[in-house]
Write an enzyme that holds these catalytic residues in place. Structure first.
Site, PDB file in Angstrom:
ATOM      1  N   GLU A  43       0.847  -1.194   0.000  1.00 21.44           N
ATOM      2  CA  GLU A  43       0.000   0.000   0.000  1.00 21.44           C
ATOM      3  C   GLU A  43       0.882   1.243   0.000  1.00 21.44           C
ATOM      4  O   GLU A  43       1.784   1.376   0.824  1.00 21.44           O
ATOM      5  CB  GLU A  43      -0.910   0.020   1.229  1.00 21.44           C
ATOM      6  CG  GLU A  43      -1.772   1.270   1.328  1.00 21.44           C
ATOM      7  CD  GLU A  43      -2.567   1.351   2.624  1.00 21.44           C
ATOM      8  OE1 GLU A  43      -2.855   2.477   3.066  1.00 21.44           O
ATOM      9  OE2 GLU A  43      -2.883   0.292   3.202  1.00 21.44           O
ATOM     10  N   ARG A  47      -0.495  10.825   0.233  1.00 25.15           N
ATOM     11  CA  ARG A  47      -0.546  11.992   1.113  1.00 25.15           C
ATOM     12  C   ARG A  47       0.409  13.102   0.702  1.00 25.15           C
ATOM     13  O   ARG A  47       0.514  14.102   1.402  1.00 25.15           O
ATOM     14  CB  ARG A  47      -0.208  11.578   2.551  1.00 25.15           C
ATOM     15  CG  ARG A  47      -1.152  10.589   3.188  1.00 25.15           C
ATOM     16  CD  ARG A  47      -0.681  10.235   4.576  1.00 25.15           C
ATOM     17  NE  ARG A  47      -1.412   9.118   5.148  1.00 25.15           N
ATOM     18  CZ  ARG A  47      -0.975   8.390   6.169  1.00 25.15           C
ATOM     19  NH1 ARG A  47       0.205   8.666   6.708  1.00 25.15           N
ATOM     20  NH2 ARG A  47      -1.692   7.388   6.636  1.00 25.15           N
ATOM     21  N   LYS A 131     -11.557  -1.508   6.615  1.00 24.04           N
ATOM     22  CA  LYS A 131     -10.317  -1.228   7.333  1.00 24.04           C
ATOM     23  C   LYS A 131     -10.660  -0.906   8.785  1.00 24.04           C
ATOM     24  O   LYS A 131     -11.564  -0.109   9.051  1.00 24.04           O
ATOM     25  CB  LYS A 131      -9.593  -0.046   6.693  1.00 24.04           C
ATOM     26  CG  LYS A 131      -8.335   0.391   7.441  1.00 24.04           C
ATOM     27  CD  LYS A 131      -7.596   1.463   6.683  1.00 24.04           C
ATOM     28  CE  LYS A 131      -6.321   1.876   7.411  1.00 24.04           C
ATOM     29  NZ  LYS A 131      -5.461   2.745   6.592  1.00 24.04           N
TER      30      LYS A 131
END
Length: 211
Positions: A43, A47, A131
């Site tokens: 992953e 950001r 999640k």
């Protein structure tokens, strides 16, 4: 990649390194080492300005791995992740705009939850892959065990504060599909050597697969 295929792939490699790239080069070097250690999925958190470039580079270098785009909290990031070749997007919480946008698309979106109320609503909205974040701060395996008994039809991808020594507890829970974190490639905020990354990745997979 549809949700069923994603789940099947993650069952084979239920440890997901979550990387916030510091540079494209260091990210790619880490991914190379992690894949050498057996990583099935990686992953990349979206950001920063560097992150899309790192995700794109990882996709080109490793076309066969499951590649996730993390911190996807708006439609623009979702579309960007899709264009860059991600296999799934994942968020720290719920965003109805993103979830609605993802319905019927080829890129699976995984919403983030923390409470039973959020799980109830996510299930009503058609999401059964979620999640759990921030996992350790929210109670980790003890909470996930209770949630699993109430919601056995929901599969969880916990992350947040997870360390190697916690893996056996997560591996024992049938509703935990995978765990995510940085322990396998970094220590005290510093990247491990490539050889150490590969070894920690292998050991982590062994722990989750209970080998």
């Amino acid at each position: 990649m549809d949700e069923r295929t994603l789940i099947d792939r993650l069952k084979l490699g239920p440890v997901i390194p979550v990387i916030g790239p510091k540079s494209v080069e260091s990210c790619l070097e880490a991914v190379d080492a992690l894949v050498a250690g057996g990583a099935v999925a990686i992953e990349i958190t979206l950001r920063s300005e560097i992150s899309p470039k790192a995700l794109e580079a990882c996709r080109k270098a490793h076309p066969d791995i499951v590649l996730g785009a993390g911190s996807v909290m708006d439609v623009e990031r979702y579309d960007q992740a899709e264009a860059l070749g991600a296999d799934f997007t994942i968020a720290p919480g719920r965003c109805q705009e993103v979830e609605g946008h993802a319905k019927g698309r080829s890129l699976v979106h995984v919403p983030g939850i923390i409470t039973p109320s959020e799980i109830l609503q996510a299930r009503r909205d058609g999401f059964h892959l979620l999640k759990f974040y921030p996992s350790e701060a929210a109670g980790g395996t003890s909470v996930l065990k209770d949630l699993g008994s109430i919601f056995p039809d929901v599969m969880m991808m916990p992350s947040g504060g997870i360390t190697f020594d916690k893996l056996p507890g997560y591996a024992a829970l049938p509703t935990v599909l995978s765990v995510g974190g940085s322990w396998m490639y970094a220590k005290n905020g510093t990247y491990r050597s490539a050889a150490d990354m590969s070894e920690q990745m292998k050991l982590s997979l062994d722990a989750m697969l209970q080998k």
